[in-house]
Design a protein around this motif. Structure first.
Motif: not given
Length: 140
Positions: A45-55, A24-38
């Motif tokens: 790990s589940i999707i087998g790829a990096d999250l894609v960003d707001e761009d 799956q392609v999962v887009q992450e919006i609202g990333y900041d220093d307080d997000v849960d890295q785990d």
């Protein structure tokens, strides 16, 4: 994988409870220093790829929206997220838990989701400081 192995992964990887699937392609919006890295790493790990960003400029299978009270208008953020989704995709709205900075009342989440035309399907604890609310968009 057996049902027992699935449950074991859910205990070790909280992202396993969110329903993501490999590829799956999962887009992450609202990333900041307080997000849960785990949690982020668990999703990747589940999707087998990096999250894609707001761009990211294509549609995604799912959106992970980190949102805090001071982030602006929740309804607007949800409407914007819908436009990024593949037909039938889901949004995981991640908000700070009760008592944390940026907490949002569940009734405010429900109102914003309804106004945006989304259906709230479940809310769960996804990390030490974050609650996840699964929202689904109507079929277009």
């Amino acid at each position: 994988m057996s049902a027992t192995a699935d449950h074991a992964e859910e205990r070790t990887n909280p992202a396993g409870r969110l329903g993501f699937e490999p590829g799956q392609v999962v887009q992450e919006i609202g990333y900041d220093d307080d997000v849960d890295q785990d949690l982020r790493e668990g999703i990747e790990s589940i999707i087998g790829a990096d999250l894609v960003d707001e761009d990211y400029d294509d549609v995604a299978d799912a959106v992970v929206l980190w949102f805090r009270d001071e982030d602006g208008d929740l309804t607007d953020a949800l409407v914007d997220s819908i436009g990024l989704l593949e037909d039938g995709g889901m949004i995981w709205l991640l908000t700070p838990k009760t008592g944390r900075d940026g907490y949002i009342e569940p009734s405010d989440i429900n109102d914003a989701a309804q106004t945006a035309g989304l259906s709230q399907t479940k809310s769960i604890s996804v990390a030490k400081d974050w609650t996840g609310t699964r929202l689904t968009a109507p079929k277009r």
